[in-house]
Enzyme design. Structure first.
Site, short mmCIF file in Angstrom:
data_model
loop_
_atom_site.label_atom_id
_atom_site.label_comp_id
_atom_site.label_asym_id
_atom_site.label_seq_id
_atom_site.Cartn_x
_atom_site.Cartn_y
_atom_site.Cartn_z
N TYR A 21 -2.43 -0.49 10.34
CA TYR A 21 -2.46 -0.89 8.93
C TYR A 21 -1.12 -0.54 8.27
O TYR A 21 -0.51 -1.37 7.59
CB TYR A 21 -3.61 -0.17 8.21
CG TYR A 21 -3.75 -0.53 6.75
CD1 TYR A 21 -4.26 -1.77 6.37
CD2 TYR A 21 -3.37 0.36 5.75
CE1 TYR A 21 -4.39 -2.11 5.02
CE2 TYR A 21 -3.50 0.03 4.41
CZ TYR A 21 -4.01 -1.20 4.05
OH TYR A 21 -4.13 -1.54 2.72
N SER A 24 0.85 -1.19 0.00
CA SER A 24 0.00 0.00 0.00
C SER A 24 0.89 1.24 0.00
O SER A 24 2.06 1.17 0.41
CB SER A 24 -0.87 0.01 1.26
OG SER A 24 -1.54 1.24 1.40
#
Ligand SMILES: NC(=O)c1ccc[n+]([C@@H]2O[C@H](COP(=O)([O-])OP(=O)(O)OC[C@H]3O[C@@H](n4cnc5c(N)ncnc54)[C@H](OP(=O)(O)O)[C@@H]3O)[C@@H](O)[C@H]2O)c1
Length: 248
Positions: free
Chosen positions: A159, A145
């Site tokens: 995350y 990501s």
């Protein structure tokens, strides 16, 4: 000149929705046989129905060590080897630490980190073997990501920590496997429309702020296909892909 995937086997985790589903479809479109891995069998069966003899379904929870090892063995038995592994399965819960539920933190670490480690560990010997075969190269692509590249933002601490972890793992693995001709790469998406961003409200928010919209899962599948169809002398190690108007 891009290489064909005819005669290869690709394993895609998280193939039941979003980026994983689009990637499985794209790899099958380039000629690979695709092993579809996730927990929701009905979704995998529907995709396999569409892809026909290019796809096989393997229902598995990527956080379960024994189940992952058994699944990779079954893939090799049924499809003849593993040339490409796409680590896509992931989970995101963006809540500030003061309000966070520990179970959500644990799920992110389990799926995003342990899931990648378990699937990669189980697939590695087969990837090394495949690289010695006619294609002469094998591939591991992990869907990380933007949050794995940039400093974390509020609510995204855990995350981002999981994505930084897989980036570190992937880079070490790349160096370890280069001489064995296993290419190890990262795709780092910005905002993509998927169940994850629809549920969190991030997709609706992006629609509101970006005149050109957010990315679609197929945009990331394109990046994966680009990586794994390079000539065997060329390894694309990292691709950071954002919606045009995403600044962070
Ligand atoms: N959407 C974005 O904006 C964005 C941005 C950057 C990175 N990413 C990353 O892209 C990847 C895919 O996300 P997505 O956006 O496509 O979300 P998604 O549509 O929610 O897909 C997540 C996938 O992961 C699978 N999965 C989750 N937990 C699993 C488990 N324990 N075992 C096996 N499979 C599991 C799900 O399948 P089952 O529920 O059927 O098991 C599903 O197929 C993730 O790694 C995510 O972090 C997404």
């Amino acid at each position: 000149m891009a290489e064909t995937l005819e005669g290869t086997t690709a394993v895609v985790t998280g193939a039941s929705s979003g980026i994983g589903e689009a990637t499985a479809r794209a790899l099958a479109g380039r000629g690979a046989r695709v092993a579809l891995l996730a927990r929701r069998r009905d979704r995998l069966d529907a995709l396999a129905g569409e892809l026909g003899d290019r796809a096989a379904v393997f229902e598995v929870d990527v956080t379960d060590d024994a189940a992952v090892a058994e699944t990779m063995a079954a893939v090799v038995r049924e499809l003849g080897g593993i040339d490409v592994l796409v680590n896509d399965a992931g989970y995101g819960s963006m809540v500030p630490a003061l309000e966070a539920d520990l179970a959500e933190w644990r799920t992110m670490v389990d799926v995003n980190v342990n899931g990648v480690l378990l699937t990669t560990h189980a697939a590695l010997p087969h990837l090394v073997e495949a690289a010695q075969g006619p294609r002469g190269v094998a591939d591991v692509v992990t869907i990380s990501s933007v949050a794995g590249r940039k400093v974390a933002s509020p609510g995204a601490g855990v995350y981002a920590a999981t994505k930084h972890a897989v980036n570190a793992f992937s880079e070490a693995l790349r160096q370890e496997l280069a001489a064995r001709h296993v290419r190890v790469g990262l795709v780092e998406p910005g905002l993509v429309r998927s169940e994850m961003t629809e549920h969190s409200g991030a997709a609706a928010d992006a629609e509101e702020h970006f005149a050109l919209g957010l990315m679609e899962p197929g945009d990331i599948a394109d990046a994966v296909v680009y990586m794994v169809t390079r000539p065997r002398r060329t390894a694309v190690n990292e691709m950071l892909v954002r919606p045009t108007e995403q600044t962070r």
